[in-house]
Scaffold this active site. Structure first.
Site, PDB file in Angstrom:
ATOM      1  N   GLU A 286       0.827  -1.204   0.000  1.00  0.00           N
ATOM      2  CA  GLU A 286       0.000   0.000   0.000  1.00  0.00           C
ATOM      3  C   GLU A 286       0.865   1.260   0.000  1.00  0.00           C
ATOM      4  O   GLU A 286       0.441   2.315  -0.467  1.00  0.00           O
ATOM      5  CB  GLU A 286      -0.922   0.001   1.232  1.00  0.00           C
ATOM      6  CG  GLU A 286      -2.382   0.217   0.857  1.00  0.00           C
ATOM      7  CD  GLU A 286      -3.344   0.061   2.027  1.00  0.00           C
ATOM      8  OE1 GLU A 286      -4.281  -0.727   1.884  1.00  0.00           O
ATOM      9  OE2 GLU A 286      -3.167   0.706   3.069  1.00  0.00           O
ATOM     10  N   HIS A 307       8.013 -26.630  -1.722  1.00  0.00           N
ATOM     11  CA  HIS A 307       7.338 -27.718  -2.438  1.00  0.00           C
ATOM     12  C   HIS A 307       6.157 -27.203  -3.250  1.00  0.00           C
ATOM     13  O   HIS A 307       5.331 -27.991  -3.702  1.00  0.00           O
ATOM     14  CB  HIS A 307       6.903 -28.793  -1.442  1.00  0.00           C
ATOM     15  CG  HIS A 307       8.078 -29.392  -0.726  1.00  0.00           C
ATOM     16  ND1 HIS A 307       8.643 -30.603  -1.077  1.00  0.00           N
ATOM     17  CD2 HIS A 307       8.835 -28.915   0.301  1.00  0.00           C
ATOM     18  CE1 HIS A 307       9.680 -30.849  -0.287  1.00  0.00           C
ATOM     19  NE2 HIS A 307       9.813 -29.846   0.555  1.00  0.00           N
ATOM     20  N   LYS A 421     -14.277   0.702  -3.713  1.00  0.00           N
ATOM     21  CA  LYS A 421     -15.337   1.135  -2.788  1.00  0.00           C
ATOM     22  C   LYS A 421     -16.388   1.945  -3.543  1.00  0.00           C
ATOM     23  O   LYS A 421     -17.585   1.750  -3.356  1.00  0.00           O
ATOM     24  CB  LYS A 421     -14.747   2.018  -1.679  1.00  0.00           C
ATOM     25  CG  LYS A 421     -13.862   1.293  -0.694  1.00  0.00           C
ATOM     26  CD  LYS A 421     -13.477   2.250   0.423  1.00  0.00           C
ATOM     27  CE  LYS A 421     -12.369   1.696   1.274  1.00  0.00           C
ATOM     28  NZ  LYS A 421     -11.784   2.693   2.160  1.00  0.00           N
TER      29      LYS A 421
END
Ligand code: PA5
Length: 446
Positions: A286, A307, A421
């Site tokens: 961010e 793995h 948003k």
């Protein structure tokens, strides 16, 4: 210092003169930070927080944590992003990812309001059935949708169970000092409130009430955490790259980025670091990912992920570098048992400490990845305790700010978070978003 940067494995990727060339940029970033002359300088409160934090509020946090520990079986911590990752990272790192299952840990601590999942919410409500519950809702803005929904639900649950008066004793709110719906509502309802300082952004807030109340409720010594961070703040006060591991880490990241390494993988060998890695990812993602720039922060837990992602790191496209966090003393020790029949052929390991196997796996992996063309930065951490974790948190916060300034971005804003948003509110029919709604719906129909 108990946190040290080891750049031994970088010699084939970064030459000494490159450090000299970037040093003036790091000094300039330091000046911007210390003189508050860079972008986002209104959000530098975290820099001196370990030394200048509000002692009166700190005592209230400790008292509230003690009350929570005494009066509830379950603490529900409501928040998202920077309003929950730090607390969860510290609790899982110092206690365990299995904190809630281990004997002696009370209250159980569950995190809510960090997603939009009916399944997660219903499951948590089931876990709270028949339990005495307290809630700590954390939101700086006080308007974030995910925690607001969860708070509505848990406030209702508490009021139904204990009545409004009883619920008031069990709800703890961490929000802005004066602004926002949550602050206003809490004042009216008489909840105990704690402050997210104006000049501390969410992802830099773990050492404020945002992180400290849930951390203290888990029985962790928050004085030690702050003392470690304060020690780091004093140590990393010099702009001299040769003397400042924290700034050196910021410089190395930028040097590697300029060579096309735009993915950083934070690697740990301990499952208890998984949420710490998530905190680190938010901090760097961010802070730096903007203006079309930035290093994409990824993480792995080795040897588990050797793995799964090991193949790619060893042999795939050469766009990444690794930062390996090596914790010398994690606390536990385990000796590999002998088997007289040696059925599995493992007797060459009999009597060996499992930690030695881990250390050897780490050394072998670093060498293999370096041979495969992946620069490796090693961060050596002496031990797993609150003091040293305080140092490590501060190390990453400060290096993130310096790195962001060297990258020429504002490390303290997050304009990109608003886009989803806006669309979500428009599509959900929130008043004020009408004009956008038709356009989005038409695009979804196509
Ligand atoms: O780091 C940040 O600023 C964000 O991740 C915020 O913490 C997150 O969006 C939650 O915001 P708020 O605390 O206002 O609910």
């Amino acid at each position: 210092m108990s946190v040290k940067l080891n750049d031994h494995y970088l010699s084939s990727f970064i030459k000494p003169h490159e450090y000299e060339r970037i040093a003036p940029e790091v000094r300039m970033a330091d000046t911007m930070l210390r003189e508050k002359s860079g972008p986002g300088s209104d959000f530098l409160g975290w820099v001196h927080l370990p030394e200048t934090y509000d002692r009166e509020e700190f005592a209230r946090i400790q008292a509230a944590a003690a009350r929570i520990r005494k009066s509830c079986d379950v603490l529900v911590v409501i928040g998202i992003g920077g309003s929950y990752l730090g607390a969860r990272a510290v609790i899982e790192y110092l206690k365990s990812p299995n904190y809630n299952q281990l004997p002696g840990n009370s209250p159980r601590i569950y995190f809510a309001g960090n997603c939009i999942s009916s399944d997660a919410l219903c499951e948590l409500l089931t876990l709270c059935e028949g339990k005495d519950v307290c809630v700590n809702v954390i939101s700086k803005s006080g308007t974030t949708t995910e925690p607001a929904i969860a708070f509505r639900v848990f406030r209702g649950l508490l009021e139904e169970k204990y009545g409004k008066e009883g619920a008031r004793e069990r709800i703890f709110v961490t929000t802005d000092r004066a602004k926002g719906t949550l602050k206003q509502f809490s004042t009216e309802a008489g909840y105990e409130t704690f402050v997210v300082p104006d000049d501390v952004g969410g992802r830099f807030s773990v050492l404020s009430a945002v992180g400290l109340l849930p951390i203290a409720a888990a029985g962790i010594d928050i004085c030690e955490l702050m003392a470690g961070a304060a020690q780091a703040s004093r140590t990393y006060g010099t702009a001299d790259l040769a003397q400042n591991d924290c700034y050196r880490y910021a410089a190395i990241r930028n040097l590697l980025y300029r060579k096309g390494r735009n993915i950083e993988i934070l690697a740990s060998y301990e499952p208890f670091s998984a949420m710490f890695n998530e905190w680190w990812k938010q901090l760097y993602g961010e802070s730096e990912g903007k203006d079309g720039k930035g290093i994409y922060p990824a993480s792995v837990i080795f040897s588990t992920d050797l793995h799964s992602l090991g193949q790619f790191i060893q042999d795939g496209s050469r766009t990444m570098f690794e930062t390996v966090v090596d914790i010398a003393d994690t606390g536990a020790s385990f000796t590999i048992p002998a088997d007289p029949d040696n059925i599995d052929g493992l007797n060459f390991l009999s009597g060996m400490e499992l930690d030695r196997v881990k250390k050897t796996a780490m050394q072998g992996t670093i060498l293999a990845h370096v041979d495969g063309g992946v620069p490796n930065i090693l961060i050596e951490v002496s031990r797993r305790d609150a003091f040293v974790l305080g140092e490590l948190l501060y190390f990453f916060e400060l290096s993130c700010a310096i790195s962001g300034y060297v990258l020429s971005v504002n490390p303290f804003d997050q304009p990109g978070v608003e886009s989803y948003k806006k669309n979500m509110f428009a599509l959900l029919g929130k008043p004020g978003y009408e004009s956008l709604r038709g356009d989005l719906e038409a695009r979804l129909r196509k």
